[in-house]
Design an enzyme around this catalytic site. Structure first.
Site, PDB file in Angstrom:
ATOM      1  N   HIS A 183       0.845  -1.198   0.000  1.00 40.82           N
ATOM      2  CA  HIS A 183       0.000   0.000   0.000  1.00 40.82           C
ATOM      3  C   HIS A 183       0.875   1.240   0.000  1.00 40.82           C
ATOM      4  O   HIS A 183       1.736   1.406   0.860  1.00 40.82           O
ATOM      5  CB  HIS A 183      -0.919   0.009   1.220  1.00 40.82           C
ATOM      6  CG  HIS A 183      -2.145  -0.823   1.037  1.00 40.82           C
ATOM      7  ND1 HIS A 183      -3.280  -0.674   1.780  1.00 40.82           N
ATOM      8  CD2 HIS A 183      -2.412  -1.806   0.146  1.00 40.82           C
ATOM      9  CE1 HIS A 183      -4.200  -1.531   1.376  1.00 40.82           C
ATOM     10  NE2 HIS A 183      -3.691  -2.240   0.385  1.00 40.82           N
ATOM     11  N   TYR A 226      -9.134   5.835   7.330  1.00 47.53           N
ATOM     12  CA  TYR A 226      -9.231   6.226   8.746  1.00 47.53           C
ATOM     13  C   TYR A 226     -10.259   7.349   8.806  1.00 47.53           C
ATOM     14  O   TYR A 226     -10.018   8.432   8.250  1.00 47.53           O
ATOM     15  CB  TYR A 226      -7.885   6.738   9.260  1.00 47.53           C
ATOM     16  CG  TYR A 226      -6.840   5.659   9.472  1.00 47.53           C
ATOM     17  CD1 TYR A 226      -6.082   5.161   8.405  1.00 47.53           C
ATOM     18  CD2 TYR A 226      -6.600   5.142  10.747  1.00 47.53           C
ATOM     19  CE1 TYR A 226      -5.114   4.173   8.619  1.00 47.53           C
ATOM     20  CE2 TYR A 226      -5.637   4.158  10.956  1.00 47.53           C
ATOM     21  CZ  TYR A 226      -4.900   3.671   9.896  1.00 47.53           C
ATOM     22  OH  TYR A 226      -3.955   2.705  10.101  1.00 47.53           O
ATOM     23  N   PRO A 278      -3.978   1.003  18.707  1.00 50.86           N
ATOM     24  CA  PRO A 278      -3.716   0.485  17.355  1.00 50.86           C
ATOM     25  C   PRO A 278      -3.804   1.517  16.230  1.00 50.86           C
ATOM     26  O   PRO A 278      -3.476   1.197  15.083  1.00 50.86           O
ATOM     27  CB  PRO A 278      -4.782  -0.606  17.175  1.00 50.86           C
ATOM     28  CG  PRO A 278      -5.834  -0.305  18.177  1.00 50.86           C
ATOM     29  CD  PRO A 278      -5.184   0.402  19.308  1.00 50.86           C
ATOM     30  N   LYS A 328       1.301   0.354  15.000  1.00 51.73           N
ATOM     31  CA  LYS A 328       2.712   0.263  15.396  1.00 51.73           C
ATOM     32  C   LYS A 328       3.070  -0.940  16.273  1.00 51.73           C
ATOM     33  O   LYS A 328       4.239  -1.294  16.398  1.00 51.73           O
ATOM     34  CB  LYS A 328       3.109   1.544  16.171  1.00 51.73           C
ATOM     35  CG  LYS A 328       3.255   2.767  15.301  1.00 51.73           C
ATOM     36  CD  LYS A 328       4.584   2.790  14.577  1.00 51.73           C
ATOM     37  CE  LYS A 328       4.569   3.632  13.336  1.00 51.73           C
ATOM     38  NZ  LYS A 328       4.269   2.936  12.088  1.00 51.73           N
ATOM     39  N   TYR A 372       4.175   6.804   9.920  1.00 50.96           N
ATOM     40  CA  TYR A 372       3.319   5.646   9.630  1.00 50.96           C
ATOM     41  C   TYR A 372       4.110   4.516   8.981  1.00 50.96           C
ATOM     42  O   TYR A 372       3.960   3.355   9.354  1.00 50.96           O
ATOM     43  CB  TYR A 372       2.148   6.071   8.728  1.00 50.96           C
ATOM     44  CG  TYR A 372       1.048   5.031   8.647  1.00 50.96           C
ATOM     45  CD1 TYR A 372      -0.067   5.096   9.483  1.00 50.96           C
ATOM     46  CD2 TYR A 372       1.118   3.971   7.734  1.00 50.96           C
ATOM     47  CE1 TYR A 372      -1.074   4.141   9.423  1.00 50.96           C
ATOM     48  CE2 TYR A 372       0.119   3.013   7.666  1.00 50.96           C
ATOM     49  CZ  TYR A 372      -0.975   3.104   8.517  1.00 50.96           C
ATOM     50  OH  TYR A 372      -1.968   2.148   8.451  1.00 50.96           O
TER      51      TYR A 372
HETATM   52  P1  RFL Z   1       1.562 -11.177  21.829  1.00 50.38           P
HETATM   53  O1  RFL Z   1       1.108 -11.274  20.416  1.00 50.38           O
HETATM   54  O2  RFL Z   1       0.550 -10.775  22.846  1.00 50.38           O
HETATM   55  O3  RFL Z   1       2.183 -12.600  22.219  1.00 50.38           O
HETATM   56  C1  RFL Z   1       2.526 -12.921  23.534  1.00 50.38           C
HETATM   57  C2  RFL Z   1       2.441 -14.423  23.697  1.00 50.38           C
HETATM   58  O4  RFL Z   1       2.826 -14.772  25.031  1.00 50.38           O
HETATM   59  C3  RFL Z   1       1.923 -15.728  25.531  1.00 50.38           C
HETATM   60  N1  RFL Z   1       1.931 -15.664  27.007  1.00 50.38           N
HETATM   61  C4  RFL Z   1       2.628 -16.514  27.775  1.00 50.38           C
HETATM   62  N2  RFL Z   1       3.433 -17.534  27.467  1.00 50.38           N
HETATM   63  C5  RFL Z   1       4.007 -18.207  28.507  1.00 50.38           C
HETATM   64  N3  RFL Z   1       3.782 -17.900  29.808  1.00 50.38           N
HETATM   65  C6  RFL Z   1       2.980 -16.876  30.150  1.00 50.38           C
HETATM   66  N4  RFL Z   1       2.758 -16.572  31.428  1.00 50.38           N
HETATM   67  C7  RFL Z   1       2.369 -16.127  29.114  1.00 50.38           C
HETATM   68  N5  RFL Z   1       1.531 -15.066  29.090  1.00 50.38           N
HETATM   69  C8  RFL Z   1       1.267 -14.797  27.812  1.00 50.38           C
HETATM   70  C9  RFL Z   1       0.586 -15.359  24.907  1.00 50.38           C
HETATM   71  O5  RFL Z   1      -0.320 -16.448  24.907  1.00 50.38           O
HETATM   72  C10 RFL Z   1       1.023 -14.956  23.508  1.00 50.38           C
HETATM   73  O6  RFL Z   1       1.033 -16.044  22.619  1.00 50.38           O
HETATM   74  O7  RFL Z   1       2.795 -10.180  21.995  1.00 50.38           O
HETATM   75  P2  RFL Z   1       4.021  -9.837  20.989  1.00 50.38           P
HETATM   76  O8  RFL Z   1       4.619 -11.107  20.461  1.00 50.38           O
HETATM   77  O9  RFL Z   1       4.836  -8.856  21.704  1.00 50.38           O
HETATM   78  O10 RFL Z   1       3.321  -9.149  19.728  1.00 50.38           O
HETATM   79  C11 RFL Z   1       2.711  -7.882  19.829  1.00 50.38           C
HETATM   80  C12 RFL Z   1       1.538  -7.773  18.856  1.00 50.38           C
HETATM   81  O11 RFL Z   1       0.686  -8.892  19.024  1.00 50.38           O
HETATM   82  C13 RFL Z   1       0.733  -6.471  19.060  1.00 50.38           C
HETATM   83  O12 RFL Z   1       1.595  -5.380  19.341  1.00 50.38           O
HETATM   84  C14 RFL Z   1      -0.097  -6.103  17.821  1.00 50.38           C
HETATM   85  O13 RFL Z   1      -1.094  -7.068  17.584  1.00 50.38           O
HETATM   86  C15 RFL Z   1      -0.752  -4.727  18.000  1.00 50.38           C
HETATM   87  N6  RFL Z   1      -1.645  -4.389  16.879  1.00 50.38           N
HETATM   88  C16 RFL Z   1      -1.132  -3.879  15.704  1.00 50.38           C
HETATM   89  N7  RFL Z   1       0.199  -3.753  15.527  1.00 50.38           N
HETATM   90  C17 RFL Z   1       0.721  -3.327  14.333  1.00 50.38           C
HETATM   91  O14 RFL Z   1       1.947  -3.222  14.218  1.00 50.38           O
HETATM   92  N8  RFL Z   1      -0.085  -3.024  13.263  1.00 50.38           N
HETATM   93  C18 RFL Z   1      -1.451  -3.128  13.349  1.00 50.38           C
HETATM   94  O15 RFL Z   1      -2.120  -2.914  12.353  1.00 50.38           O
HETATM   95  C19 RFL Z   1      -2.018  -3.540  14.615  1.00 50.38           C
HETATM   96  N9  RFL Z   1      -3.342  -3.683  14.754  1.00 50.38           N
HETATM   97  C20 RFL Z   1      -3.021  -4.554  17.015  1.00 50.38           C
HETATM   98  C21 RFL Z   1      -3.861  -4.182  15.930  1.00 50.38           C
HETATM   99  C22 RFL Z   1      -3.583  -5.090  18.182  1.00 50.38           C
HETATM  100  C23 RFL Z   1      -4.945  -5.245  18.284  1.00 50.38           C
HETATM  101  N10 RFL Z   1      -5.457  -5.815  19.483  1.00 50.38           N
HETATM  102  C24 RFL Z   1      -6.422  -6.845  19.529  1.00 50.38           C
HETATM  103  C25 RFL Z   1      -4.800  -5.529  20.738  1.00 50.38           C
HETATM  104  C26 RFL Z   1      -5.228  -4.331  16.018  1.00 50.38           C
HETATM  105  C27 RFL Z   1      -5.782  -4.827  17.200  1.00 50.38           C
HETATM  106  C28 RFL Z   1      -7.290  -4.924  17.260  1.00 50.38           C
HETATM  107  C1  PHB Z   2      -5.795  -3.945  10.900  1.00 51.03           C
HETATM  108  O1  PHB Z   2      -5.876  -4.224   9.702  1.00 51.03           O
HETATM  109  O2  PHB Z   2      -6.127  -4.751  11.795  1.00 51.03           O
HETATM  110  C2  PHB Z   2      -5.315  -2.599  11.303  1.00 51.03           C
HETATM  111  C3  PHB Z   2      -4.835  -1.738  10.341  1.00 51.03           C
HETATM  112  C4  PHB Z   2      -4.397  -0.474  10.692  1.00 51.03           C
HETATM  113  C5  PHB Z   2      -4.438  -0.082  12.013  1.00 51.03           C
HETATM  114  C6  PHB Z   2      -4.891  -0.954  12.998  1.00 51.03           C
HETATM  115  C7  PHB Z   2      -5.337  -2.226  12.637  1.00 51.03           C
HETATM  116  O3  PHB Z   2      -4.038   1.185  12.342  1.00 51.03           O
END
Ligand code: RFL
Ligand code: PHB
Length: 398
Positions: free
Chosen positions: A81, A209, A301, A305, A393
């Site tokens: 994109h 957005y 989110p 990032k 971004y």
């Molecule tokens: P995770 O993915 O939470 O993984 C952590 C893992 O540790 C396990 N765990 C344990 N394991 C052993 N012992 C324990 N006591 C434990 N406790 C927990 C968990 O089960 C899990 O498997 O962390 P990690 O690896 O640091 O990754 C971070 C990302 O997942 C997170 O920052 C992103 O998903 C945030 N995020 C976005 N980030 C982006 O860069 N671009 C995006 O577009 C974006 N969109 C989002 C998002 C997060 C969202 N939510 C649901 C919070 C959109 C959403 C809706």
């Molecule tokens: C997503 O596709 O889940 C998504 C994309 C952009 C954002 C957050 C989440 O800023």
């Protein structure tokens, strides 16, 4: 057999707690460099893969996945994109990253990143423990760091040189550090994002957005046939209170007329609410324990990032371990926390700013609304402001 009461003993160089993207990517980078490691995860592989989260990868993240040797499917299926659209006052404005700064982002779901990393780890024959219970960290400020857990009723103890706490915001790693040794910075927003995934074509070619008097909305995607949409909802809201029809009506009401008309609806495959929070733990190293990803910091989110910061932390950490084991040089590990935090705080600032710019805050008065409108108007009329958004971004340089 170990005598009863004595845990099964294992030893490795780096014990990685958590098999999210941070833990699995670190494991793969270390494996490629020939550094022994184990991944210990409390949930099942199916559960880890069922979490629908991020969708946008910065170049830094794509490069990290390439270095880990897991970019084949991403290159084939990821969507490049070149910009995003901002929608407010019934009009859409395009921010052209490519024209402004010559860089792009890639749409490729976190679930797919995780799936690719899991497959690579399995292929490399590296040890992963899923469904580990009561994971605990010991002596990371002493000479004998260990990670203990129970699996199928049997106690295990992993002795290691280092522990990588990659276990997300609710994990045990950061919680194992005494309060007096860490400083927490936090902001909780009075709203969350209700998100749905649907097998429908995205409403537009790029992400939209939208800032609207009814609240923020985001139109994203996972592929040309799968869409991901979000609407801002009050913190107390429950996903069960939202039928698919109610969601689609609310989303449509927050979009410009053209997008509202073009929106293709269908049954949701997944529906959930994510709270919005900014959070940083300082420092990110405690003796031989290193925190990485959501274990150390959370961003709302809006700036896409979170996953990208996790990848960036992990690159610094992997390079630190490689310098340590190859050259006996610990300087990179010593710099780990400061290097990460410098980048983390810039992403925190950007994510907070995007969130403040685009959401409706329940306590905002008329003055706050006018300032928000003026900021949006300024942003889309100023090339300098657009460039600033674009460079943040797509990801600041490392
Ligand atoms: P995770 O993915 O939470 O993984 C952590 C893992 O540790 C396990 N765990 C344990 N394991 C052993 N012992 C324990 N006591 C434990 N406790 C927990 C968990 O089960 C899990 O498997 O962390 P990690 O690896 O640091 O990754 C971070 C990302 O997942 C997170 O920052 C992103 O998903 C945030 N995020 C976005 N980030 C982006 O860069 N671009 C995006 O577009 C974006 N969109 C989002 C998002 C997060 C969202 N939510 C649901 C919070 C959109 C959403 C809706
Ligand atoms: C997503 O596709 O889940 C998504 C994309 C952009 C954002 C957050 C989440 O800023």
């Amino acid at each position: 057999m170990a005598p009863k009461g004595t845990p099964h003993a294992h030893s490795t160089r780096v014990a990685i707690v958590g098999a999210g993207p941070a833990g699995l990517l670190l494991g793969q980078l270390l494996t490629v460099a020939g550094i022994d490691n184990i991944v210990i995860e409390q949930r099942s592989p199916e559960h880890v893969l069922s979490r629908i989260r991020a969708g946008i990868l910065e170049c830094v993240t794509v490069d990290a996945l390439a270095r880990a040797g897991v970019d084949a499917r991403l290159r084939a299926e990821g969507l490049v994109h070149r910009g995003i659209e901002l929608s407010f006052g019934g009009v859409r404005h395009r921010i052209d990253f490519h024209a402004l700064i010559g860089r792009d982002v890639t749409v490729y779901g976190q679930t797919e990143v995780t799936r690719d990393l899991m497959a690579a780890r399995q292929e490399a024959g590296m040890p992963s423990v899923y469904e580990a219970q009561d994971v605990s960290l010991h002596d990371f400020d002493g000479r004998r760091p260990r990670v203990c857990y129970r699996k199928d009723g049997i106690e295990h103890e992993v002795s290691c040189d280092f522990i990588a706490g990659c276990d997300g915001f609710h994990g045990v790693s950061r919680a194992s550090v005494p309060d007096a040794s860490k400083q927490i910075f936090e902001r909780v927003y009075p709203f969350g994002w209700l998100g749905i995934l649907s097998e429908t074509p995205p409403v537009a070619d790029e992400l939209i957005y939208a800032s609207h008097p009814r609240g923020f909305a985001l139109c994203s995607m996972r592929s040309k046939t799968r869409s991901r949409y979000y609407v801002q909802v009050p913190s107390a809201e429950k996903a069960e209170g939202w039928s698919d029809d109610r969601f689609w009506d609310e989303l449509r009401s927050r979009l410009d007329a053209e997008a509202a008309e073009a929106l293709v609806t269908g049954p949701s495959i997944e529906k959930s609410i994510a709270p919005l929070r900014s959070f940083v733990c300082e420092p990110m190293r405690f003796g031989s324990l290193f925190l990485a990803g959501d274990a150390a910091h959370i961003v709302p989110p809006t700036g896409a990032k979170g996953l990208n910061l996790a990848a960036s932390d992990v690159l610094y950490l992997a390079d630190g371990f490689i310098a340590h084991y190859r050259h006996g040089d610990s300087q990179e590990l010593d710099l780990y926390s400061a290097r990460c935090l410098s980048r983390v705080w810039k992403a925190e600032r950007f994510s907070w700013w995007m969130t403040s710019l685009l959401h409706r805050f329940p306590d905002a008065d008329a003055f706050a609304h006018r300032i928000q409108q003026a900021e949006l108007d300024y942003l889309v009329s100023s090339e300098a402001a657009c460039r600033s958004l674009a460079e943040n971004y797509v990801g600041l340089p490392r």
